[in-house]
Design a protein around this motif. Structure first.
Motif, PDB file in Angstrom:
ATOM      1  N   ILE A  70       0.842  -1.206   0.000  1.00 16.25           N
ATOM      2  CA  ILE A  70       0.000   0.000   0.000  1.00 16.25           C
ATOM      3  C   ILE A  70       0.872   1.249   0.000  1.00 16.25           C
ATOM      4  CG2 ILE A  70      -1.606   1.374   1.394  1.00 16.25           C
ATOM      5  CD1 ILE A  70      -2.893  -1.251   2.294  1.00 16.25           C
ATOM      6  N   LEU A  71       1.875   1.277   0.861  1.00 17.91           N
ATOM      7  CA  LEU A  71       2.754   2.443   0.957  1.00 17.91           C
ATOM      8  C   LEU A  71       3.496   2.683  -0.355  1.00 17.91           C
ATOM      9  CD1 LEU A  71       4.175   1.784   4.532  1.00 17.91           C
ATOM     10  CD2 LEU A  71       2.771   3.732   3.861  1.00 17.91           C
ATOM     11  N   VAL A  72       4.068   1.618  -0.915  1.00 15.34           N
ATOM     12  CA  VAL A  72       4.826   1.776  -2.164  1.00 15.34           C
ATOM     13  C   VAL A  72       3.901   2.161  -3.311  1.00 15.34           C
ATOM     14  CG1 VAL A  72       6.366   0.627  -3.795  1.00 15.34           C
ATOM     15  CG2 VAL A  72       6.564   0.133  -1.360  1.00 15.34           C
ATOM     16  N   ALA A  73       2.700   1.567  -3.353  1.00 12.47           N
ATOM     17  CA  ALA A  73       1.762   1.873  -4.440  1.00 12.47           C
ATOM     18  C   ALA A  73       1.303   3.323  -4.389  1.00 12.47           C
ATOM     19  CB  ALA A  73       0.566   0.924  -4.375  1.00 12.47           C
ATOM     20  N   MET A  74       1.107   3.872  -3.189  1.00 10.31           N
ATOM     21  CA  MET A  74       0.728   5.290  -3.101  1.00 10.31           C
ATOM     22  C   MET A  74       1.838   6.182  -3.654  1.00 10.31           C
ATOM     23  SD  MET A  74      -1.437   5.938   0.401  1.00 10.31           S
ATOM     24  CE  MET A  74      -0.050   5.561   1.487  1.00 10.31           C
ATOM     25  N   GLY A  75       3.093   5.836  -3.354  1.00  8.15           N
ATOM     26  CA  GLY A  75       4.194   6.594  -3.921  1.00  8.15           C
ATOM     27  C   GLY A  75       4.281   6.433  -5.429  1.00  8.15           C
ATOM     28  N   GLN A  76       4.069   5.201  -5.893  1.00  4.81           N
ATOM     29  CA  GLN A  76       4.085   4.943  -7.335  1.00  4.81           C
ATOM     30  C   GLN A  76       2.997   5.742  -8.038  1.00  4.81           C
ATOM     31  OE1 GLN A  76       5.968   3.953 -10.203  1.00  4.81           O
ATOM     32  NE2 GLN A  76       6.369   2.170  -8.893  1.00  4.81           N
ATOM     33  N   MET A  77       1.857   5.902  -7.373  1.00  8.57           N
ATOM     34  CA  MET A  77       0.774   6.692  -7.936  1.00  8.57           C
ATOM     35  C   MET A  77       1.221   8.122  -8.215  1.00  8.57           C
ATOM     36  SD  MET A  77      -2.841   7.875  -6.232  1.00  8.57           S
ATOM     37  CE  MET A  77      -1.951   9.170  -5.351  1.00  8.57           C
ATOM     38  N   LEU A  78       2.009   8.704  -7.312  1.00  8.43           N
ATOM     39  CA  LEU A  78       2.472  10.077  -7.504  1.00  8.43           C
ATOM     40  C   LEU A  78       3.326  10.201  -8.757  1.00  8.43           C
ATOM     41  CD1 LEU A  78       3.446  10.997  -3.824  1.00  8.43           C
ATOM     42  CD2 LEU A  78       1.366  11.627  -5.071  1.00  8.43           C
ATOM     43  N   ALA A  79       4.187   9.197  -8.998  1.00  8.11           N
ATOM     44  CA  ALA A  79       4.995   9.230 -10.211  1.00  8.11           C
ATOM     45  C   ALA A  79       4.125   9.020 -11.446  1.00  8.11           C
ATOM     46  CB  ALA A  79       6.090   8.162 -10.139  1.00  8.11           C
ATOM     47  N   LEU A  80       3.138   8.123 -11.357  1.00  8.11           N
ATOM     48  CA  LEU A  80       2.285   7.830 -12.507  1.00  8.11           C
ATOM     49  C   LEU A  80       1.396   9.004 -12.881  1.00  8.11           C
ATOM     50  CD1 LEU A  80       1.249   4.153 -11.698  1.00  8.11           C
ATOM     51  CD2 LEU A  80       2.617   4.906 -13.644  1.00  8.11           C
ATOM     52  N   VAL A  81       0.850   9.716 -11.897  1.00  7.61           N
ATOM     53  CA  VAL A  81      -0.054  10.823 -12.231  1.00  7.61           C
ATOM     54  C   VAL A  81       0.683  11.982 -12.893  1.00  7.61           C
ATOM     55  CG1 VAL A  81      -1.704  10.262 -10.399  1.00  7.61           C
ATOM     56  CG2 VAL A  81       0.112  11.917  -9.944  1.00  7.61           C
ATOM     57  N   VAL A 241       9.133  16.878  -6.297  1.00  8.28           N
ATOM     58  CA  VAL A 241       8.340  16.508  -5.115  1.00  8.28           C
ATOM     59  C   VAL A 241       7.728  15.124  -5.294  1.00  8.28           C
ATOM     60  CG1 VAL A 241       6.222  17.057  -3.847  1.00  8.28           C
ATOM     61  CG2 VAL A 241       7.865  18.866  -4.368  1.00  8.28           C
ATOM     62  N   ALA A 242       7.240  14.823  -6.497  1.00  5.15           N
ATOM     63  CA  ALA A 242       6.614  13.518  -6.752  1.00  5.15           C
ATOM     64  C   ALA A 242       7.591  12.383  -6.500  1.00  5.15           C
ATOM     65  CB  ALA A 242       6.094  13.466  -8.192  1.00  5.15           C
ATOM     66  N   TYR A 243       8.808  12.494  -7.011  1.00  8.22           N
ATOM     67  CA  TYR A 243       9.775  11.400  -6.858  1.00  8.22           C
ATOM     68  C   TYR A 243      10.350  11.352  -5.440  1.00  8.22           C
ATOM     69  CZ  TYR A 243       9.437  10.256 -11.759  1.00  8.22           C
ATOM     70  OH  TYR A 243       8.952   9.846 -12.978  1.00  8.22           O
ATOM     71  N   LEU A 244      10.438  12.504  -4.786  1.00  6.76           N
ATOM     72  CA  LEU A 244      10.874  12.499  -3.378  1.00  6.76           C
ATOM     73  C   LEU A 244       9.836  11.819  -2.484  1.00  6.76           C
ATOM     74  CD1 LEU A 244      12.492  16.025  -2.795  1.00  6.76           C
ATOM     75  CD2 LEU A 244      13.596  13.795  -2.486  1.00  6.76           C
ATOM     76  N   LEU A 245       8.565  12.162  -2.683  1.00  8.92           N
ATOM     77  CA  LEU A 245       7.516  11.541  -1.875  1.00  8.92           C
ATOM     78  C   LEU A 245       7.391  10.056  -2.193  1.00  8.92           C
ATOM     79  CD1 LEU A 245       4.701  14.266  -1.960  1.00  8.92           C
ATOM     80  CD2 LEU A 245       6.151  13.619  -0.027  1.00  8.92           C
ATOM     81  N   CYS A 246       7.559   9.691  -3.452  1.00  2.00           N
ATOM     82  CA  CYS A 246       7.526   8.278  -3.832  1.00  2.00           C
ATOM     83  C   CYS A 246       8.618   7.510  -3.088  1.00  2.00           C
ATOM     84  CB  CYS A 246       7.707   8.145  -5.344  1.00  2.00           C
ATOM     85  SG  CYS A 246       7.685   6.450  -5.954  1.00  2.00           S
ATOM     86  N   ALA A 247       9.828   8.060  -3.071  1.00  2.00           N
ATOM     87  CA  ALA A 247      10.925   7.406  -2.364  1.00  2.00           C
ATOM     88  C   ALA A 247      10.691   7.407  -0.855  1.00  2.00           C
ATOM     89  CB  ALA A 247      12.244   8.120  -2.687  1.00  2.00           C
ATOM     90  N   GLY A 248      10.118   8.499  -0.319  1.00  2.00           N
ATOM     91  CA  GLY A 248       9.860   8.557   1.112  1.00  2.00           C
ATOM     92  C   GLY A 248       8.889   7.477   1.578  1.00  2.00           C
ATOM     93  N   LEU A 249       7.813   7.261   0.813  1.00  2.00           N
ATOM     94  CA  LEU A 249       6.846   6.223   1.174  1.00  2.00           C
ATOM     95  C   LEU A 249       7.462   4.837   1.040  1.00  2.00           C
ATOM     96  CD1 LEU A 249       3.709   7.790  -0.508  1.00  2.00           C
ATOM     97  CD2 LEU A 249       3.967   7.331   1.931  1.00  2.00           C
ATOM     98  N   ALA A 250       8.283   4.624   0.000  1.00  2.00           N
ATOM     99  CA  ALA A 250       8.965   3.340  -0.148  1.00  2.00           C
ATOM    100  C   ALA A 250       9.954   3.123   1.001  1.00  2.00           C
ATOM    101  CB  ALA A 250       9.687   3.276  -1.489  1.00  2.00           C
ATOM    102  N   ALA A 251      10.586   4.193   1.476  1.00  3.15           N
ATOM    103  CA  ALA A 251      11.517   4.079   2.598  1.00  3.15           C
ATOM    104  C   ALA A 251      10.789   3.689   3.879  1.00  3.15           C
ATOM    105  CB  ALA A 251      12.260   5.402   2.789  1.00  3.15           C
ATOM    106  N   VAL A 252       9.614   4.280   4.128  1.00  2.89           N
ATOM    107  CA  VAL A 252       8.812   3.889   5.287  1.00  2.89           C
ATOM    108  C   VAL A 252       8.451   2.409   5.205  1.00  2.89           C
ATOM    109  CG1 VAL A 252       6.630   4.247   6.502  1.00  2.89           C
ATOM    110  CG2 VAL A 252       7.913   6.216   5.645  1.00  2.89           C
ATOM    111  N   SER A 253       8.053   1.967   4.008  1.00  2.00           N
ATOM    112  CA  SER A 253       7.738   0.555   3.807  1.00  2.00           C
ATOM    113  C   SER A 253       8.960  -0.317   4.079  1.00  2.00           C
ATOM    114  CB  SER A 253       7.243   0.336   2.367  1.00  2.00           C
ATOM    115  OG  SER A 253       6.937  -1.015   2.140  1.00  2.00           O
TER     116      SER A 253
END
Length: 348
Positions: A70-81, A241-253
């Motif tokens: 879930i965490l990684v997919a939310m970050g991936q969503m930011l890159a995809l949008v 910001v999109a790629y930073l947040l994507c990496a941040g959520l993946a890091a939490v995961s």
């Protein structure tokens, strides 16, 4: 003498129960997409195949297993949008895991009487390492103009190689016990702590995408980058910001999964990049950018976890599971394309 002739007019009969049901299903499909139907079918199928599937214990376990995706997919969503994608999310998880574990080892030995300080410092080092990967991706895509595919694929290879170099291919063990006890196996009010952490991240993402200008800018850049720039949006900052947040959520995961396995692993996120993209696509996130909703992505990640969990309980082999997941992804994409065509046809 006048004669009157009666003209019989055909009055269309009211649709029967089957017709009304089909009309209702069509309306729901156009409004909600294919994901709710796939979830319902999965619940029915796996509930029939296994008596344990619908138990409270298994459903809580399913949710706990799904939090990482879930965490990684939310970050991936930011890159995809924004019109791109991130193939390096698995590398972010691996780098975060390895750096955090090594830092906890170091600070744990240097501060034997301050275990929680060592844990906090280790988590901070891991998060910074993961964010550094996102920063490289963001600079490459936003400021240098390299294709997201090339940047994130290259960073993925570099990151996994670096993680293996730091560990020598051996898992990093000896982490402070409190780290795993809290973030891996701990509970709060009867709910696993990873679920609480994920719920906070989901709520924050919902606010970001639904209530803050950044969310609107992300969608605008993905919809039409030139129009967004002409309207005064700093597209490069938005992409960064999109790629930073994507990496941040993946890091939490990565941190949560490290706590779960109790070791720092260089191969922690091996397949998560493709799984996160699949979760987003199943959830209706457009690969062309400009479209994506947080609740749908959460349901998409849960759906993938649900199918894997159900197939495990039904004793389906791992190789066949890959076939089923690939087939479901294709079905979801085809159904989503069909839905968009039906909506476009209805608007004309």
């Amino acid at each position: 003498m006048t004669s009157s002739s009666s003209v019989a007019t055909a009055v269309p009969s009211a649709p029967g129960p089957a017709g009304r049901a089909l009309a209702l299903l069509r309306a729901l499909f156009l409004r909600l997409g294919v994901l709710p139907f796939m979830l319902a079918i999965a619940f029915v199928v796996f509930g029939t195949l296994s008596d344990q599937f619908l138990t409270v214990q298994n459903l809580v376990n399913l949710l706990r297993q799904s939090v990482y995706l879930i965490l990684v997919a939310m970050g991936q969503m930011l890159a995809l949008v924004t019109g791109g994608f991130d193939l390096s999310v698995g590398t972010v998880m691996a780098i975060t895991s390895v750096v955090a574990a090594l830092a906890m080892q170091f600070f744990g030995a240097a501060l034997p009487d301050a275990a929680w300080l060592a844990i906090a410092l280790g988590c901070a080092c891991g998060m910074l390492a993961g964010l550094a990967v996102g920063l490289i991706n963001g600079i490459g895509v936003a400021f240098i103009g390299v294709s997201p595919f090339i940047v994130t694929l290259g960073v993925q290879s570099i990151g996994f190689g670096l993680a293996l170099y730091l560990t020598g291919g051996v898992p990093v063990s000896g982490l402070p016990a409190g780290f795993s006890e809290l973030f891996g196996f701990g509970t709060l009010l009867g709910v696993p702590v990873p679920i609480w952490v994920t719920a906070v991240c989901v709520a924050a993402m919902g606010v970001l995408m639904g209530r803050m200008p950044t969310g609107t800018h992300l969608l605008a850049v993905g919809g039409n980058a030139k129009a967004a720039a002409l309207s005064g949006i700093d597209t490069r900052r938005v992409l960064l910001v999109a790629y930073l947040l994507c990496a941040g959520l993946a890091a939490v995961s990565g941190l949560l999964l490290t706590a779960r396995v109790e070791t720092g692993e260089a191969n922690l996120g091996g397949t998560v990049a493709l799984e996160s993209i699949a979760a987003c696509v199943i959830a209706g996130v457009s690969l062309r950018g400009g479209m994506g909703r947080v609740p749908n992505v959460v349901m998409g990640a849960i759906f993938i976890g649900l199918v894997q969990n159900g197939m495990n309980l039904a004793s389906v082999g791992s190789y066949l599971q890959m076939v089923v997941l690939g087939a479901l992804l294709i079905v979801a994409v085809v159904a989503d394309q069909l839905r968009h065509r039906m909506v476009a046809r209805g608007s004309h």
